[in-house]
Every structure is written in C-alpha cells, then in structure tokens.
Design a protein around this motif. Structure first.
Motif, mmCIF file in Angstrom:
data_model
loop_
_atom_site.group_PDB
_atom_site.id
_atom_site.type_symbol
_atom_site.label_atom_id
_atom_site.label_comp_id
_atom_site.label_asym_id
_atom_site.label_seq_id
_atom_site.Cartn_x
_atom_site.Cartn_y
_atom_site.Cartn_z
ATOM 1 N N LEU A 52 0.821 -1.211 0.000
ATOM 2 C CA LEU A 52 0.000 0.000 0.000
ATOM 3 C C LEU A 52 0.853 1.258 0.000
ATOM 4 C CD1 LEU A 52 -2.711 1.498 0.330
ATOM 5 C CD2 LEU A 52 -2.690 0.906 2.757
ATOM 6 N N THR A 53 1.960 1.231 0.732
ATOM 7 C CA THR A 53 2.748 2.453 0.903
ATOM 8 C C THR A 53 3.944 2.515 -0.047
ATOM 9 O OG1 THR A 53 3.995 1.400 2.681
ATOM 10 C CG2 THR A 53 2.085 2.688 3.323
ATOM 11 N N ASP A 54 4.020 1.572 -0.947
ATOM 12 C CA ASP A 54 5.053 1.547 -1.986
ATOM 13 C C ASP A 54 5.076 2.881 -2.760
ATOM 14 O OD1 ASP A 54 6.585 0.964 -4.191
ATOM 15 O OD2 ASP A 54 5.495 -0.857 -4.740
ATOM 16 N N PRO A 55 6.256 3.467 -2.960
ATOM 17 C CA PRO A 55 6.325 4.734 -3.730
ATOM 18 C C PRO A 55 5.673 4.623 -5.116
ATOM 19 C CG PRO A 55 8.469 4.214 -2.759
ATOM 20 C CD PRO A 55 7.575 3.065 -2.437
ATOM 21 N N ALA A 56 5.672 3.420 -5.678
ATOM 22 C CA ALA A 56 5.026 3.239 -6.981
ATOM 23 C C ALA A 56 3.540 3.611 -6.912
ATOM 24 C CB ALA A 56 5.185 1.795 -7.451
ATOM 25 N N VAL A 57 2.923 3.368 -5.759
ATOM 26 C CA VAL A 57 1.501 3.700 -5.608
ATOM 27 C C VAL A 57 1.313 5.216 -5.627
ATOM 28 C CG1 VAL A 57 -0.494 3.564 -4.052
ATOM 29 C CG2 VAL A 57 0.955 1.558 -4.398
ATOM 30 N N ALA A 58 2.235 5.920 -4.945
ATOM 31 C CA ALA A 58 2.165 7.385 -4.962
ATOM 32 C C ALA A 58 2.223 7.911 -6.392
ATOM 33 C CB ALA A 58 3.320 7.963 -4.139
ATOM 34 N N ALA A 59 3.156 7.358 -7.168
ATOM 35 C CA ALA A 59 3.324 7.814 -8.548
ATOM 36 C C ALA A 59 2.074 7.526 -9.376
ATOM 37 C CB ALA A 59 4.552 7.141 -9.162
ATOM 38 N N LEU A 60 1.504 6.349 -9.198
ATOM 39 C CA LEU A 60 0.302 5.985 -9.949
ATOM 40 C C LEU A 60 -0.882 6.874 -9.571
ATOM 41 C CD1 LEU A 60 0.570 2.078 -9.763
ATOM 42 C CD2 LEU A 60 0.623 3.449 -11.869
ATOM 43 N N LEU A 61 -0.997 7.152 -8.271
ATOM 44 C CA LEU A 61 -2.096 8.019 -7.826
ATOM 45 C C LEU A 61 -1.937 9.421 -8.416
ATOM 46 C CD1 LEU A 61 -2.413 6.880 -4.096
ATOM 47 C CD2 LEU A 61 -4.235 6.744 -5.816
ATOM 48 N N GLU A 62 -0.699 9.883 -8.440
ATOM 49 C CA GLU A 62 -0.406 11.195 -9.010
ATOM 50 C C GLU A 62 -0.818 11.223 -10.493
ATOM 51 O OE1 GLU A 62 0.758 13.914 -7.622
ATOM 52 O OE2 GLU A 62 0.963 15.015 -9.535
ATOM 53 N N THR A 63 -0.411 10.198 -11.226
ATOM 54 C CA THR A 63 -0.779 10.109 -12.646
ATOM 55 C C THR A 63 -2.300 10.036 -12.799
ATOM 56 O OG1 THR A 63 1.235 8.835 -12.993
ATOM 57 C CG2 THR A 63 -0.366 8.839 -14.798
ATOM 58 N N ALA A 64 -2.914 9.190 -11.979
ATOM 59 C CA ALA A 64 -4.363 8.977 -12.100
ATOM 60 C C ALA A 64 -5.140 10.252 -11.786
ATOM 61 C CB ALA A 64 -4.806 7.843 -11.190
ATOM 62 N N SER A 65 -4.564 11.099 -10.922
ATOM 63 C CA SER A 65 -5.273 12.334 -10.569
ATOM 64 C C SER A 65 -5.375 13.271 -11.774
ATOM 65 C CB SER A 65 -4.579 13.034 -9.396
ATOM 66 O OG SER A 65 -3.343 13.568 -9.845
ATOM 67 N N GLY A 66 -4.561 13.006 -12.791
ATOM 68 C CA GLY A 66 -4.625 13.829 -13.996
ATOM 69 C C GLY A 66 -5.589 13.294 -15.052
ATOM 70 N N ILE A 67 -6.203 12.133 -14.800
ATOM 71 C CA ILE A 67 -7.162 11.585 -15.780
ATOM 72 C C ILE A 67 -8.396 12.484 -15.797
ATOM 73 C CG2 ILE A 67 -8.547 9.578 -16.436
ATOM 74 C CD1 ILE A 67 -6.637 7.823 -14.799
ATOM 75 N N PRO A 68 -8.838 12.923 -16.988
ATOM 76 C CA PRO A 68 -10.010 13.815 -17.030
ATOM 77 C C PRO A 68 -11.224 13.158 -16.379
ATOM 78 C CG PRO A 68 -8.967 13.642 -19.204
ATOM 79 C CD PRO A 68 -8.287 12.651 -18.334
ATOM 80 N N ASP A 69 -11.845 13.895 -15.498
ATOM 81 C CA ASP A 69 -12.959 13.381 -14.713
ATOM 82 C C ASP A 69 -14.058 12.775 -15.591
ATOM 83 O OD1 ASP A 69 -13.427 13.281 -11.856
ATOM 84 O OD2 ASP A 69 -15.316 14.304 -12.340
ATOM 85 N N ALA A 70 -14.282 13.403 -16.727
ATOM 86 C CA ALA A 70 -15.384 12.976 -17.594
ATOM 87 C C ALA A 70 -15.152 11.577 -18.169
ATOM 88 C CB ALA A 70 -15.572 13.980 -18.736
ATOM 89 N N THR A 71 -13.888 11.135 -18.181
ATOM 90 C CA THR A 71 -13.623 9.811 -18.753
ATOM 91 C C THR A 71 -13.719 8.704 -17.697
ATOM 92 O OG1 THR A 71 -11.235 9.843 -18.323
ATOM 93 C CG2 THR A 71 -11.985 10.875 -20.372
ATOM 94 N N LEU A 72 -13.993 9.117 -16.460
ATOM 95 C CA LEU A 72 -14.068 8.121 -15.376
ATOM 96 C C LEU A 72 -15.522 7.734 -15.094
ATOM 97 C CD1 LEU A 72 -11.537 9.749 -12.867
ATOM 98 C CD2 LEU A 72 -11.158 7.662 -14.206
ATOM 99 N N THR A 73 -15.751 6.482 -14.736
ATOM 100 C CA THR A 73 -17.085 6.074 -14.283
ATOM 101 C C THR A 73 -17.230 6.486 -12.817
ATOM 102 O OG1 THR A 73 -16.348 3.947 -13.412
ATOM 103 C CG2 THR A 73 -16.945 4.011 -15.754
ATOM 104 N N ALA A 74 -18.454 6.417 -12.314
ATOM 105 C CA ALA A 74 -18.683 6.736 -10.899
ATOM 106 C C ALA A 74 -17.879 5.791 -10.009
ATOM 107 C CB ALA A 74 -20.171 6.636 -10.579
ATOM 108 N N ASP A 75 -17.832 4.520 -10.389
ATOM 109 C CA ASP A 75 -17.057 3.548 -9.602
ATOM 110 C C ASP A 75 -15.573 3.894 -9.609
ATOM 111 O OD1 ASP A 75 -19.065 1.944 -8.672
ATOM 112 O OD2 ASP A 75 -18.975 0.540 -10.356
ATOM 113 N N ASP A 76 -15.064 4.313 -10.762
ATOM 114 C CA ASP A 76 -13.652 4.696 -10.848
ATOM 115 C C ASP A 76 -13.361 5.850 -9.896
ATOM 116 O OD1 ASP A 76 -13.199 2.824 -12.791
ATOM 117 O OD2 ASP A 76 -13.367 4.233 -14.471
ATOM 118 N N ARG A 77 -14.240 6.833 -9.910
ATOM 119 C CA ARG A 77 -14.022 7.997 -9.035
ATOM 120 C C ARG A 77 -14.050 7.575 -7.571
ATOM 121 N NH1 ARG A 77 -16.644 10.970 -13.255
ATOM 122 N NH2 ARG A 77 -18.684 10.359 -12.468
#
Lengths: 499, 499
Positions: free
Chosen positions: A56-81
């Motif tokens: 859970l605390t792996d730095p790779a997760v931080a990087a992925l979360l950072e990248t994912a935060s840039g995904i345009p909201d409109a392309t995400l489903t409610a479950d994804d959000r």
C-alpha cells in the motif's frame, strides 16, 4: 481503461486479497486453531499485514495516484471515481505511519493484551496501567503523525475517529452525544423507577447444542444464506468477510443466558447482511466492504434491536422458540417474553446493557478516551474517573475494575481513541434508517409477524448495502434520510417503545 | 551474525509465514468454507503465492546469497550452512520459472481440475484430453527452463523429480523400480492365487460419528497431540502444517468401509509425527519442514502399514475397536480382522490397493508420465497404454477410464512428471527405516501390544524427524541405514509377512 488506473486497481485488489487472507487467519485462530498454534499464527498475521502495508505504501503507488489524478474526470465512471478517492485515502493515511513504528506498536499491543487478560481476571488495574500508559503514548504519537497539512486536527482523537468513521470529529460527536445524553439520562431514570417485568426464564438452563440448532435456524429464517457463510462458536461473537461469497458469523452460547446467543446471532447477521448485500461488481475491490464502524453497527443494531426486540418479530418467532424449548418455556407467554427481553435497567457491563442505557456506557468511554489522549486525565486516575462517571450517569458505582475500566478489550488491544463512537453512531443511524424503511414500506412490521423480511432486506440493500465503500458515511446518511446524523429519531423510537 | 545471513533469514522467515498462511487458506477451503467462498478463495491463494514468489525471486535475495556465499565456512554453524544451502536451492529453482508463466500455468491447472472432476464422473477422457495435452506442454516447458548449467538434465522428468525428491533422477529411479518390479510381479501372482481371507465385516455399517470418536481416540493413543493439531473430515485426507504447534490431519469416513477411516487416520498421523518431531530451533525457518515427498511418505506408510497393519498393533487395538462397535464386530476374531485388513488382491484403484500391489500402481504412472513428457507417448494414446499396463502388471483391464487413467487428480491439477515416485520411495524407505528402529530396539513390536509407541517415536524423532530439511534425502537415508535407498528391505518385509 487508463493504464495508471488499471495498475492501481490490480495493486489494490492484491492488497484486498492479503487483508482477507489475514481475516481467514483471524477467523481460524478464534474458532478451530489448536492451543499451541498461537505463536506461529501471530507471526503469520503480522507478516501478512506487513506485506499488505508495504504494497500500500510503496512509492510506486504514490506515482500511480499522481498520474491517475490527472485523468479527465469525464472519462471516469462513478465507480472509478469512488475507487480513486478511497485508494488515495488509504494510501495517504497508511503512509503517515512509519512501518517500524507500526510493527513496534503491534508488538506492544500483543503484550498489553496478554497482561490485560490476567489483570481483568484478578482485578489488578495496576498490572496493566504501565502498558496502558504506553498505549496512550503510542496513540498520541499516531495523532501527531497526522497533525499537518490536509489531515491537521483540532483534537488529538480526530485522526483516530476519522480512521473508523470518516468525516466525524471529536467536536461534532461531542455536540451530538450531548444532545443524546441530555434526554437519555432522565429517560433511564424514569424507566428504572418502574416495576420490573419478570426475567427469571431467561436464565433457565438451555442446553448448548439445542441452542445452536435454534440459532442456525433463526439466522436462516431472517435471511442469512449458509451457502455464503457459516456460524461458529467463539468467545466474543463477530462477523468477518472472507470474500463476497463467504461472510461468516460467530456467536456465543451461555447455557443459562438465553439472550446471549439469540441477540448475538441476530446482531452478527445484521453485520453480515450488509457485506452480503453489496453490489457484485464491487467484489474483490477495496470498495467491496462496509464503509465505516458506525454504519456497520447501524445494520447490526437495526436487526438486533429495532427488528429483533420488536413485538412483531417475536410474534412470529416466539412460538417456534417455545416449541423448541417446550419444557423450559411452557409457562412464559409471548407478552412476558417480549417484556423480559426489553427490560431496562442500569448495569455495569456495556455488552450486556439494554438498548436504552447502552449509549450511556459508550459516551462514558468516548469522553474518557478523549481525556486520556489530550492529557486531561492521567492513566493512574482512570479507575476513579470511570467509577465517578458510572455513578453520575447510571447511578451505580462499579465494585471492582473488572466490572469497571478493565471490562472492554479495546484500549488494551488497540489504540486509545476512536474505539467507541461507532457504537452510538450505529444506534442513532439505525433508528434513522429504520424510519426510512418504514416510511417507504409501512407494511414491514406486519410482514415480520409472518416471518417475512424480504421487503426490509430489499430496502436496506438498495439504500445502504449495495454502495459498499463508494459513499462515505455522511453522504450515505444524507442520501438515506435527507438529513445529517441525529439523535432525535433514536430518542423518539425509545420513547415510542418504552413510555 | 553476518548481516547478509541475518537479512536472508528474515526474508525466508517471511516467505515461510506466507506459505503457511497459504496452507491455512487451503485447509479452510477443504474443511469449512461455505460453497460460494470458492471464487474469492482462489484469488486469495493465488495472491499469497505470488507475493511469496516475488519475495523469493527478488534480485535483493540474489545479492544477499552472493554476499553470504563469501562468509568463511568456519564462522557458520551447521544450521547456518543447511539454511544457506536450502535458501540457495529455493532461490535458484524459483528463479528459473518466469512469474507470468507460473500464473498462466496456475490458471490452466484450475481450469483443468474443473474439467477433470466432470470427466471422471462421466468417464469422458476426451473432454479432459486437450487440457492434459496443454499440461504436458507446460510441464515440458518447465523442464526446458531447467535444461542449462547446473540444472541440465538427461531426461525431461528430472527437474520435476528433483523438485519433490531432491537427488533422485528418472534414470536412478528406473533402475530401482525395475529391481522392485522384477520380484513384485511374481509375488503378487503367487499371493493372488491363494485362498482369500474373509473381509465381509469391513463393509458392514459403521456410523459416521461413532467412527470419528474412535479415530480421534486412536490418533491420540498412537501419540498425536491434540494440543498441537486437530482432525477434521475432508473428501481427500491430508496433513498440513500451519505452524510448529499446529499440524493438522484430516480423514475420510465411509460408513460401509471401515478401513478408509482407520488407515487414513494412521497414515496422516504418520505425516504429522514427522512435522511435530522437528527440532524446535528450526521453527519458523525454511528448514522446519519435512525434506521431501518420498521421506514424508516413508513416515506415513511406516505407521499405516509396518505398524498399523501389524498383528502387534491390533493385538492392542482390536479389543478396543471390537468393544466400540460391539454389535458389528462380535463375530470377528482378532485373527480374522488381522487377515482381513491384510488381504492381497490386484485391483484397479491405487488409493485402495494393499501394500503388496500398491507399488505396481505407482510404477505404471511413473513410466507413463516419463513417456508423456519425453514424447514417446501421445496424450490420445494414454487410455490404451494405461489399460495395457494394468493388464500386464496386475492382470486386470480397467473397464472404464474412470477406473483407469482418470482416477488420480495429480496430472489434472499439477504437472505431468514427478508426481508419483515419492509414494514408492516412501514405501521402500519405510521398510529400511523400520528395520533400523527394530535393530536398535527389538522390543518395539512387543511394546506395541501394550499400546506403547514411545520407543518408536523417540527413535524416529532422533534419526529422522528432528533434522527437518537440514539433511537431503540421500544424506538422511545414508545416515539412517548406512546404505542407499534399496528395494530389498521392503521386499524382505513383504515376504516375511505374506509368504
């Protein structure tokens, strides 16, 4: 799907698998593990937790979360959000606590638990006091890890509460609990002065295996599916989810206490209904779990009290119970049984308290843990503070710490702070929730007299259960009630029932 | 302690914890898991295995092993050396197989298993043949991963055998098995022509719960400690180690087959004695496990056959069994019982075979899997090859594949190759081992007639069990017998007993 989102989902699915594997280890430890398995089991549980924490605390997760935060909201489903919100929350919170600290605290907890088991038996608060002192220090250190940036707090108990009941704070709960207490203390006084119903029959002898037969049948009748779970005996009853199709309950049977088994089975079934009612598409994801301690408790208490201690419920079940224990219950009428299981009386032990006095027990603990944590109460003064509050609120002074501040395991195997509010949040929301169900389907109590719980199940599933951890507690409460959490519906229910 | 060694020990302790956690998941799956728990459980097991594999094949482990190989031998204890040897072996072997391949193979195995369950029921080899074909391809690919450097082989089955029974090869076992078969086939023919003892009483009705009572008592009497284990019911009996103080056995009870429960309980107890007899200082390390399939089987077969089918054993236990099933066994004498449980007769099903014919079943499978793997036998020709061999070796032709090449799960949930030799290695070594014990303590059989197994336990513990995985099979066999693995002591035992 965006690759970062896909990677995060795969990673959190693994974390979820490891957590559930840990739950299997715990379940087995409480049910069937042989005596000498304890040492290796402790090691295995610690390792599985450690590995899940590393993932859970792996730095790779931080990087992925950072990248994912840039995904345009409109392309995400409610479950994804919902998934990204919860993943971010779990990562942020886990990352605040250093692994070495966590391991040290876990070790301390295990030592503290062992001492407490003996201290409670021998009424020896002094034996466990140094351990509790250390637990307070650890708990306060945890608070301090969170006291910066977006998780900065007003009271050191806030991060502990946030952990179990997201969105709640010490201050907001103090206000809520003060409202409740204001009306509850006089209500208890009023009800205590009344003539007591007979309860002699509740402590007659009910053989263990006969009780277990009835309890399994009862769980099935109220809708617990044994293809998706099982019921076993443990010292402390609990519900545990080992997969979407494997949600187990345990109960405790006392041969001379009929209520113990009956209401723990109904209570744990209520917890199980929540986990079993989740949307199947959340299976195997971190969203596929009940959202908080309080909301979980609302489901178990709804079944245990609003349903399971109602006249309608026993109109259907009492004849069956009476037939099952024909010789023992032949002289007890439905009315006597109903009034017996609803007897209100101040007592010293929380887990045995009736539904009226129960929250007073919780609020005492809530206030005390806040004080221990903010330093306004010293550990050495805990017994007298505890006893004073019991005298003030319940009119009884514990004759021993065994029946006082040593009775609950929570502070002796866990942190001080955030341990108790969920019980009262649960009681309050159970009433709001049941009001909602009755408003939509006023026929629910009538159906219950026929042993039919289907409409209630459907309503709970649609309104609460299916969401899993997609909605946070306050969002869920708002959605179900159109209001915030409130003590009024619960108080109204008590008055309706008891006055 | 050298820091590299210390780090390696910590790492492998974690791996061991994860493997044992996986064993808890498996045990629960086979005993108490509700029907619908299977999907999530499969995921959890796969994740725990994957994480353990990641921890094992981590490049950091390679670096630590490299560093540790430079530690001067004289500064290491015997345990350290044994640990480093086994750690290196596990790392090397696990690293040969790519993670993605492993995951794919695991998935294929699960699919193959499901198909096999139905195919066996409906005698439909064609349904499972394409899956088996794929399993052969995967198994051959595994062989090829090992065919270089220090693990290069002469026969593609070698690395599979090496995995289960270190130090053995296809060629060495072929020689050994040929010796055995040469004398066994005529011995079986000779014994089959004799008059058969009565066995009618073995298939009378023995109620399940009465059997279970006896089996638990029996396990305890022969030395199984229920504080360090438990016995449950499963479809296939097994032993599993969930910690040094938690070694569980399972049994199968058939109401009209008394032998099933009796001998599976004794067999699995034999496996358990091995794990329970390890030196306590190996607890929680990778050395704290039985060393190989064959040596493990030698312990279970020693108890099941050399002890558990001996006249001395039943001299003590038969009166108890007879008293327990007083009405069912009153007309059966000890002598009739003894001869009934030792009836020799060629049959089609390996797991039901007597101790004389048993190895013929194993050798048929051993030869066939070698041929499937080296390409000299095509999967489509398996049924006829199987049936021909049964006719040649046992004088019986299976009337269906259900009673033929579909009977054993091994090739349908695992690799083809290395699956069966352990059973015969176990039988052969059990006789060498028991000879050793009797040579040191000729009074063992006499003590057995009094229900006293203490000397045998002590001898096994000192000579076999305590070493765990510190000694490799051939080292252990040499140490115990002063010889290599041989079929002569086993054949001598059979002749002594049956001729």
């Amino acid at each position: 799907m965006h690759p970062a989102l896909e990677s995060l989902k795969a990673r959190f699915a693994e974390i979820d698998d490891l957590r559930q594997a840990g739950s299997v280890l715990h379940w087995d430890m409480s049910t069937y593990m042989p005596r000498d398995g304890a040492t290796a089991r402790g090691r295995m549980i610690a390792t599985v937790e450690k590995v899940a924490h590393e993932k859970l605390t792996d730095p790779a997760v931080a990087a992925l979360l950072e990248t994912a935060s840039g995904i345009p909201d409109a392309t995400l489903t409610a479950d994804d959000r919902a998934f990204l919100r919860l993943a971010q929350r779990q990562f942020t919170r886990a990352s605040k606590i250093p692994s070495a600290f966590k391991a040290e605290f876990l070790q301390h907890m295990a030592a503290s638990y062992d001492i407490w088991v003996h201290a409670r038996k021998s009424n020896d608060f002094n034996a466990v006091a140094p351990f509790l002192q250390k637990t307070v220090i650890y708990s306060r250190a945890i608070s301090d890890f969170f006291n910066a940036g977006e998780t900065a707090w007003d009271h050191p108990m806030d991060p502990h509460i946030e952990d179990a009941d997201p969105g709640m704070t010490t201050a907001s709960l103090k206000t809520l609990f003060a409202d409740l207490r204001r009306e509850l203390v006089p209500l208890v006084r009023e009800l205590s002065s009344r003539e007591k119903p007979r309860t002699d029959f509740l402590s007659r002898t009910y053989p263990k295996s006969r009780q277990m037969e009835f309890l399994n049948w009862l769980a099935k009748q109220i809708g617990y599916d044994f293809n998706r779970g099982r019921q076993d005996l443990t010292h402390h009853p609990f519900m545990t989810k080992l997969g979407a199709g494997d949600v187990r309950i345990t109960t405790r049977i006392d041969e001379t206490n009929l209520c113990d088994g009956l209401f723990s089975t109904i209570h744990e079934s209520g917890h199980a209904f929540y986990e079993l009612g989740l949307s199947p598409h959340l299976d195997g994801t971190i969203l596929g779990h009940g959202i908080s301690a309080g909301i979980h408790e609302s489901q178990s208490r709804l079944w245990e009290n609003l349903v399971g201690r109602s006249r309608e419920f026993w109109t259907y079940f009492y004849p069956h119970l009476q037939a099952h224990f024909a010789e023992t219950l032949q002289d007890v009428s439905l009315d006597e049984f109903y009034r017996g299981i609803n007897r209100v009386e101040p007592s010293l032990i929380r887990t045995e308290a009736d539904e009226v006095t129960y929250n007073l027990h919780v609020m005492i603990r809530f206030d005390i843990e806040a004080q221990l944590l903010d330093g306004s109460l010293a550990v050495k003064d805990l017994p007298s503070a505890w006893n004073d509050r019991y005298e003030a609120d319940l009119g009884m002074r514990p004759p021993s710490d065994t029946q006082g501040c040593l009775q609950d395991v929570h502070w002796y195997y866990g942190s001080v702070g955030g341990m108790f509010q969920g019980y009262t949040i649960g009681n309050l929301f159970s009433a709001q929730c049941y009001d909602g169900a009755l408003k939509a389907h006023p026929e629910i109590p009538q159906a219950m007299t026929q042993g039919d719980f289907s409409t209630l199940h459907t309503w709970l599933k649609e309104n609460i259960h299916q969401h899993g951890s997609s909605l946070f507690p306050q969002e869920l409460i708002q959605r179900v009630t159109g209001q915030d959490l409130s003590s009024q519906p619960f108080l109204a229910y008590l008055k309706r029932k008891y006055l």
